[in-house]
Write a protein that holds these residues in place. Structure first.
Motif, short mmCIF file in Angstrom:
data_model
loop_
_atom_site.label_atom_id
_atom_site.label_comp_id
_atom_site.label_asym_id
_atom_site.label_seq_id
_atom_site.Cartn_x
_atom_site.Cartn_y
_atom_site.Cartn_z
N PHE A 1 39.79 54.14 38.27
CA PHE A 1 38.54 53.59 38.85
C PHE A 1 37.69 52.85 38.00
O PHE A 1 37.10 53.86 37.35
N ILE A 2 37.23 51.48 37.84
CA ILE A 2 36.60 51.08 36.36
C ILE A 2 35.87 49.93 37.53
O ILE A 2 36.10 49.29 37.87
N VAL A 3 34.65 50.01 36.75
CA VAL A 3 33.93 48.65 36.43
C VAL A 3 34.13 47.80 36.60
O VAL A 3 35.00 47.05 35.42
N ASP A 4 33.62 46.43 37.02
CA ASP A 4 33.77 45.37 36.96
C ASP A 4 33.89 44.79 35.61
O ASP A 4 34.87 44.40 34.43
N SER A 5 33.10 45.11 34.83
CA SER A 5 32.81 44.60 33.50
C SER A 5 33.49 45.75 32.20
O SER A 5 33.71 44.94 31.19
N ALA A 6 34.43 46.48 32.61
CA ALA A 6 35.03 47.46 32.19
C ALA A 6 36.65 46.86 31.71
O ALA A 6 37.61 47.01 31.00
N ALA A 7 36.90 45.89 32.50
CA ALA A 7 38.39 45.51 32.64
C ALA A 7 39.36 44.50 31.27
O ALA A 7 39.71 44.89 31.14
N ARG A 8 38.09 44.09 29.93
CA ARG A 8 38.36 43.43 28.78
C ARG A 8 38.90 44.99 28.58
O ARG A 8 39.90 44.81 27.66
#
Length: 319
Positions: A173-180
Motif C-alpha cells: 500500500f503506497i501513497v499516490d506520490s510514491a508511484a514513480r
C-alpha cells in the motif's frame, strides 16, 4: 423515494465505481418505473425521462451512467403502448445489469492472458474490472504481489487493498506520490476507467495520468480494463468529457480553516493521452487505443445523427 436516494448516493460517492453506478442507475429506473401509476404512455415516458435526467446529472464524468440510462430508456422511447413501455423498461434494465456483470468476467478472462507469470502489478483507484483482472491472474498462479495506491482524497485505495487481500494477494500500500519510486519494481500497471474517448484517451481517477506517464518512462505496459459502455460516443462529435470537481472539504476536512488567499482545487479525474496507454481490454477483446472509434461505431452501433437526437446526452453534456 428510491430514485432520489440513489441519485444522492451516487452524487455523494456512497455508490462508487463506474460499473456499479451504471448498474445501480439501471435498477433505480426499473424500480421507479414499477412504482408509477401513469395512465398513459405519454405520462409514463415524461416521468421516466425526468428520472433519467435526475440520475444523469449526478456525476458528469462517468459516461457509463448516461450510457446505461440511454440503453434502458430506449425501450420506453420506442414503445407504442404503455404496457409495452413498462415491459421494455423492466427487460432492458435487467439485461443491462446482467451484461454489465458478465462483461467484467470476460474482461478478467481476456486480461489474465496479458499478465506474465510471477507478475508484480501496480493499480490505482478502485476499479471493479481491474481488480477482477488481477484476481483472475492470481487464481492462475501468475501474480507475485500488487502495489496499490492510497488514492487521495477519497481513499478508494483502502477498498482495493481489502478486496485484493481477501483474495489472498500480497499487497504493498503506497501513497499516490510514491508511484514513480516503485514503478521500476513492477511489471505492468492495470487500471479501470470512467470513460474512453473516440481518440483512445482514458478518463480515470485523478492521478492516473501521472502513473501512466511514469509507466511510459519506465517502459512498463499500461493496461486499461473497460467495459464497452464506458466508451463515450459524443466525443466523435468533438465534445470533451467534463471533468468533475469535488468539494474542498474532501481535501482539508470540514473543520480546518485555510489562509484567505488559498483556494482548494479538487478535480476528481484526469485524462491519460492514448500515447501512454498500451492496451484497452474490453469484453469484446483487447486492442490499442486507436481502435476506440471502431468500438463506438460498430459495437455500440450509435451513429452521429442518433447521438444528436439522444435526450440523455443532450441534457447531460449540453449544459
Amino acid at each position: 423515494m428510491v430514485l432520489t436516494k440513489t441519485a444522492e448516493d451516487i452524487s455523494s460517492m456512497r455508490i462508487r465505481g463506474a460499473g456499479r453506478i451504471a448498474r445501480t442507475a439501471a435498477a433505480a429506473l426499473q424500480e421507479h418505473g414499477a412504482s408509477l401509476d401513469s395512465e398513459t404512455l405519454a405520462a409514463f415516458t415524461h416521468e421516466m425521462e425526468e428520472a433519467a435526467d435526475l440520475l444523469c446529472g449526478t456525476r458528469p464524468t462517468a459516461v457509463s451512467l448516461p450510457n446505461a440510462v440511454r440503453y434502458v430508456m430506449q425501450g420506453v422511447q420506442k414503445a407504442a403502448t404503455l404496457e409495452e413501455a413498462q415491459h421494455a423498461l423492466h427487460d432492458r434494465a435487467t439485461a443491462f445489469i446482467h451484461d454489465s456483470l458478465a462483461a467484467v468476467e470476460k474482461i478478467a478472462e481476456i486480461a489474465a492472458r496479458q499478465i506474465p507469470n510471477d507478475a508484480v502489478i501496480m493499480t490505482h483507484c478502485n476499479s471493479e474490472a481491474a481488480i477482477a483482472c488481477i484476481i483472475r491472474a492470481h487464481e492462475q498462479g501468475k501474480v507475485r504481489e500488487v502495489y496499490a495506491t492510497e488514492v487521495r482524497p477519497r481513499n478508494q485505495g483502502y477498498i482495493t487493498i481489502q478486496m485484493l487481500s481477501d483474495a489472498g494477494i500480497p499487497v504493498n500500500f503506497i501513497v499516490d506520490s510514491a508511484a514513480r519510486m516503485f514503478m521500476p519494481k513492477v511489471d505492468l500497471v492495470i487500471t479501470g476507467t470512467d470513460a474512453v474517448t473516440a481518440n483512445g484517451a482514458v478518463v480515470n481517477k485523478i492521478g492516473t495520468a501521472q502513473i501512466a506517464l511514469c509507466a511510459h518512462e519506465a517502459r512498463k505496459p499500461f493496461i486499461v480494463a473497460a467495459e464497452t459502455y464506458k466508451f463515450a460516443p459524443r466525443t466523435i462529435l468533438g465534445e470533451r468529457i467534463p471533468i468533475e470537481w469535488r468539494p474542498p472539504e474532501e481535501v482539508i476536512g470540514s473543520e480546518k480553516q485555510l489562509p484567505p488567499t488559498v483556494t482548494v482545487k479538487n478535480p476528481a479525474f484526469d485524462v491519460t493521452p492514448p500515447a501512454y496507454v498500451d492496451l484497452i481490454v474490453t469484453e469484446i477483446g483487447a486492442f490499442a487505443p486507436s481502435y476506440a472509434p471502431v468500438v463506438i461505431r460498430d459495437h455500440l452501433g450509435w451513429d452521429i445523427i442518433e447521438f444528436q437526437k439522444d435526450y440523455a446526452f443532450t441534457h447531460h453534456y449540453g449544459e
